[in-house]
Design a protein around this motif. Structure first.
Motif, PDB file in Angstrom:
ATOM      1  N   VAL A  15       6.757 -29.150  29.841  1.00 34.36           N
ATOM      2  CA  VAL A  15       5.569 -30.154  29.018  1.00 34.36           C
ATOM      3  C   VAL A  15       5.609 -31.475  29.458  1.00 34.36           C
ATOM      4  CG1 VAL A  15       4.719 -30.785  27.186  1.00 34.36           C
ATOM      5  CG2 VAL A  15       5.402 -28.510  27.727  1.00 34.36           C
ATOM      6  N   VAL A  16       6.765 -32.390  29.146  1.00 31.20           N
ATOM      7  CA  VAL A  16       6.646 -34.021  29.491  1.00 31.20           C
ATOM      8  C   VAL A  16       7.159 -33.795  31.218  1.00 31.20           C
ATOM      9  CG1 VAL A  16       8.173 -35.855  29.307  1.00 31.20           C
ATOM     10  CG2 VAL A  16       8.013 -33.682  27.221  1.00 31.20           C
ATOM     11  N   GLY A  17       7.624 -33.001  31.652  1.00 36.07           N
ATOM     12  CA  GLY A  17       8.488 -32.835  33.178  1.00 36.07           C
ATOM     13  C   GLY A  17       6.335 -32.494  33.793  1.00 36.07           C
ATOM     14  N   THR A  18       6.093 -31.410  33.858  1.00 35.03           N
ATOM     15  CA  THR A  18       4.483 -31.778  34.742  1.00 35.03           C
ATOM     16  C   THR A  18       3.470 -31.985  33.833  1.00 35.03           C
ATOM     17  OG1 THR A  18       3.890 -29.252  33.049  1.00 35.03           O
ATOM     18  CG2 THR A  18       5.203 -28.927  34.613  1.00 35.03           C
ATOM     19  N   ALA A  19       3.476 -32.767  32.732  1.00 35.21           N
ATOM     20  CA  ALA A  19       2.338 -33.603  32.428  1.00 35.21           C
ATOM     21  C   ALA A  19       2.530 -35.261  32.888  1.00 35.21           C
ATOM     22  CB  ALA A  19       2.634 -34.577  30.748  1.00 35.21           C
ATOM     23  N   LEU A  20       3.708 -35.516  33.658  1.00 32.17           N
ATOM     24  CA  LEU A  20       3.731 -36.720  34.424  1.00 32.17           C
ATOM     25  C   LEU A  20       4.130 -36.059  35.705  1.00 32.17           C
ATOM     26  CD1 LEU A  20       7.433 -37.371  32.573  1.00 32.17           C
ATOM     27  CD2 LEU A  20       5.369 -38.869  32.584  1.00 32.17           C
ATOM     28  N   ALA A  21       4.251 -35.300  36.334  1.00 29.95           N
ATOM     29  CA  ALA A  21       3.767 -34.526  37.442  1.00 29.95           C
ATOM     30  C   ALA A  21       2.262 -34.875  37.369  1.00 29.95           C
ATOM     31  CB  ALA A  21       4.692 -33.399  37.952  1.00 29.95           C
ATOM     32  N   ALA A  22       1.925 -34.052  36.994  1.00 35.28           N
ATOM     33  CA  ALA A  22      -0.005 -34.150  37.390  1.00 35.28           C
ATOM     34  C   ALA A  22      -0.714 -35.314  37.315  1.00 35.28           C
ATOM     35  CB  ALA A  22      -0.680 -33.576  35.613  1.00 35.28           C
ATOM     36  N   VAL A 135      -0.516 -19.563  36.662  1.00 34.75           N
ATOM     37  CA  VAL A 135      -0.074 -20.650  37.225  1.00 34.75           C
ATOM     38  C   VAL A 135       0.012 -19.810  38.293  1.00 34.75           C
ATOM     39  CG1 VAL A 135       2.337 -21.408  37.741  1.00 34.75           C
ATOM     40  CG2 VAL A 135       1.349 -20.672  34.894  1.00 34.75           C
ATOM     41  N   GLY A 136       0.601 -18.850  38.706  1.00 37.58           N
ATOM     42  CA  GLY A 136       0.375 -17.805  39.538  1.00 37.58           C
ATOM     43  C   GLY A 136      -1.011 -17.497  40.684  1.00 37.58           C
ATOM     44  N   LEU A 137      -2.339 -17.166  39.496  1.00 39.79           N
ATOM     45  CA  LEU A 137      -3.581 -17.693  40.346  1.00 39.79           C
ATOM     46  C   LEU A 137      -3.916 -18.511  40.878  1.00 39.79           C
ATOM     47  CD1 LEU A 137      -4.987 -14.783  38.201  1.00 39.79           C
ATOM     48  CD2 LEU A 137      -4.483 -14.505  40.358  1.00 39.79           C
ATOM     49  N   TRP A 138      -3.474 -19.955  40.174  1.00 39.44           N
ATOM     50  CA  TRP A 138      -3.558 -20.940  41.010  1.00 39.44           C
ATOM     51  C   TRP A 138      -2.790 -21.532  42.140  1.00 39.44           C
ATOM     52  CZ3 TRP A 138      -6.964 -25.204  38.930  1.00 39.44           C
ATOM     53  CH2 TRP A 138      -7.318 -26.038  39.607  1.00 39.44           C
ATOM     54  N   SER A 139      -1.462 -21.136  42.733  1.00 37.95           N
ATOM     55  CA  SER A 139      -1.093 -21.608  43.373  1.00 37.95           C
ATOM     56  C   SER A 139      -2.150 -20.280  44.846  1.00 37.95           C
ATOM     57  CB  SER A 139       0.181 -20.424  43.395  1.00 37.95           C
ATOM     58  OG  SER A 139       1.037 -20.826  44.438  1.00 37.95           O
ATOM     59  N   TRP A 169       1.091 -25.455  34.767  1.00 41.64           N
ATOM     60  CA  TRP A 169       2.245 -25.654  34.625  1.00 41.64           C
ATOM     61  C   TRP A 169       2.864 -25.956  33.169  1.00 41.64           C
ATOM     62  CZ3 TRP A 169       7.042 -22.209  36.175  1.00 41.64           C
ATOM     63  CH2 TRP A 169       7.100 -21.914  37.714  1.00 41.64           C
ATOM     64  N   LEU A 170       1.693 -26.888  33.229  1.00 40.17           N
ATOM     65  CA  LEU A 170       1.901 -27.908  31.666  1.00 40.17           C
ATOM     66  C   LEU A 170       1.281 -26.619  30.459  1.00 40.17           C
ATOM     67  CD1 LEU A 170       1.662 -30.068  30.212  1.00 40.17           C
ATOM     68  CD2 LEU A 170      -0.338 -30.619  30.358  1.00 40.17           C
ATOM     69  N   LEU A 171       0.448 -26.123  30.575  1.00 38.09           N
ATOM     70  CA  LEU A 171      -0.121 -25.194  29.874  1.00 38.09           C
ATOM     71  C   LEU A 171       1.301 -24.053  29.582  1.00 38.09           C
ATOM     72  CD1 LEU A 171      -3.607 -24.783  30.307  1.00 38.09           C
ATOM     73  CD2 LEU A 171      -3.197 -23.182  28.925  1.00 38.09           C
ATOM     74  N   LEU A 172       1.958 -23.057  30.148  1.00 44.46           N
ATOM     75  CA  LEU A 172       2.365 -22.413  29.919  1.00 44.46           C
ATOM     76  C   LEU A 172       3.853 -22.761  29.684  1.00 44.46           C
ATOM     77  CD1 LEU A 172       4.021 -20.018  31.103  1.00 44.46           C
ATOM     78  CD2 LEU A 172       5.030 -21.615  33.060  1.00 44.46           C
ATOM     79  N   GLY A 173       4.159 -24.200  29.589  1.00 48.92           N
ATOM     80  CA  GLY A 173       4.663 -25.172  28.743  1.00 48.92           C
ATOM     81  C   GLY A 173       4.515 -24.368  27.190  1.00 48.92           C
ATOM     82  N   VAL A 174       3.630 -25.210  27.073  1.00 45.30           N
ATOM     83  CA  VAL A 174       2.842 -25.364  25.812  1.00 45.30           C
ATOM     84  C   VAL A 174       2.817 -24.175  25.001  1.00 45.30           C
ATOM     85  CG1 VAL A 174       1.073 -26.131  24.548  1.00 45.30           C
ATOM     86  CG2 VAL A 174       1.927 -27.230  26.185  1.00 45.30           C
TER      87      VAL A 174
END
Length: 193
Positions: A15-22, A135-139, A169-174
């Motif tokens: 969650v933290v890593g992908t929020a920062l990544a976005a 996640v997969g479909l977006w990719s 990915w953030l949504l997946l983490g949540v």
């Protein structure tokens, strides 16, 4: 109970890593700022995504079937190859390009398979059920075409698509963070039955 803590810990990293990544990708799209050490940042971002995938695997939300195992394994291998590609590319662009040609597709197809397994297993309800599939479909549907059409980063279209991917990915983490307790209760109920 210790497993639930471990799952939540890796989900929180995601969650933290992908929020920062976005935020990083959106900032790069708007300002065209790409630091010289960006490959290290991007490798760390893929590690945060991998943490979410590990949390998903540990949660049991994909069930115990072969489809889930293949999907999680394929996505995991894809994410590890993405980390390697980011770190190898600056010193060996040819090898990095070869890894970048395979890793995202492997990760995306793996996430689609894992997402279908999560839907079929029925451990999660509501929006959580669709997070891995998203996640997969977006990719496949958004990210890959945006990178191909734009030529990839630092093109703004590619960076915005990457920012969107990080949000999936953030949504997946949540989903892992908030769905872990329900999955643990289902497992306990089935074990005692």
């Amino acid at each position: 109970m210790e497993t639930v803590r471990s799952i939540r810990a890796v989900a929180l990293v995601c969650v933290v890593g992908t929020a920062l990544a976005a935020l990083y990708a959106a900032t790069a799209a708007v300002t065209a700022w790409v630091p010289s050490y960006g490959f290290v940042v991007q490798a760390l971002i893929h590690c945060a995504e991998l943490a979410g995938l590990i949390g998903l695997a540990l949660s049991g939300a994909a069930g115990a079937g072969l489809l889930g195992r293949i999907g999680l394994g394929g996505a995991g291998l894809g994410q590890v190859l993405l980390v390697a590609a980011e770190l190898i590319y600056p010193g060996s662009p040819d090898v990095g390009d070869q890894l970048f040609a395979v890793a995202p597709l492997l990760s995306a197809v793996g996430m689609v398979l894992a997402g279908v397994a999560v839907l079929r297993a029925g451990h999660w309800t509501g929006w959580r059920r669709t997070a891995p599939l998203l996640v997969g479909l977006w990719s496949i549907v958004v990210l890959t075409p945006a990178i191909i059409i734009s030529g990839g980063p630092p093109a703004p279209a590619a960076l915005w698509a990457i920012a969107g991917w990080e949000l999936t990915w953030l949504l997946l983490g949540v989903a892992v963070l908030t769905g872990t307790g329900a999955t643990a209760r289902i497992k306990e109920a089935r074990a005692s039955a």
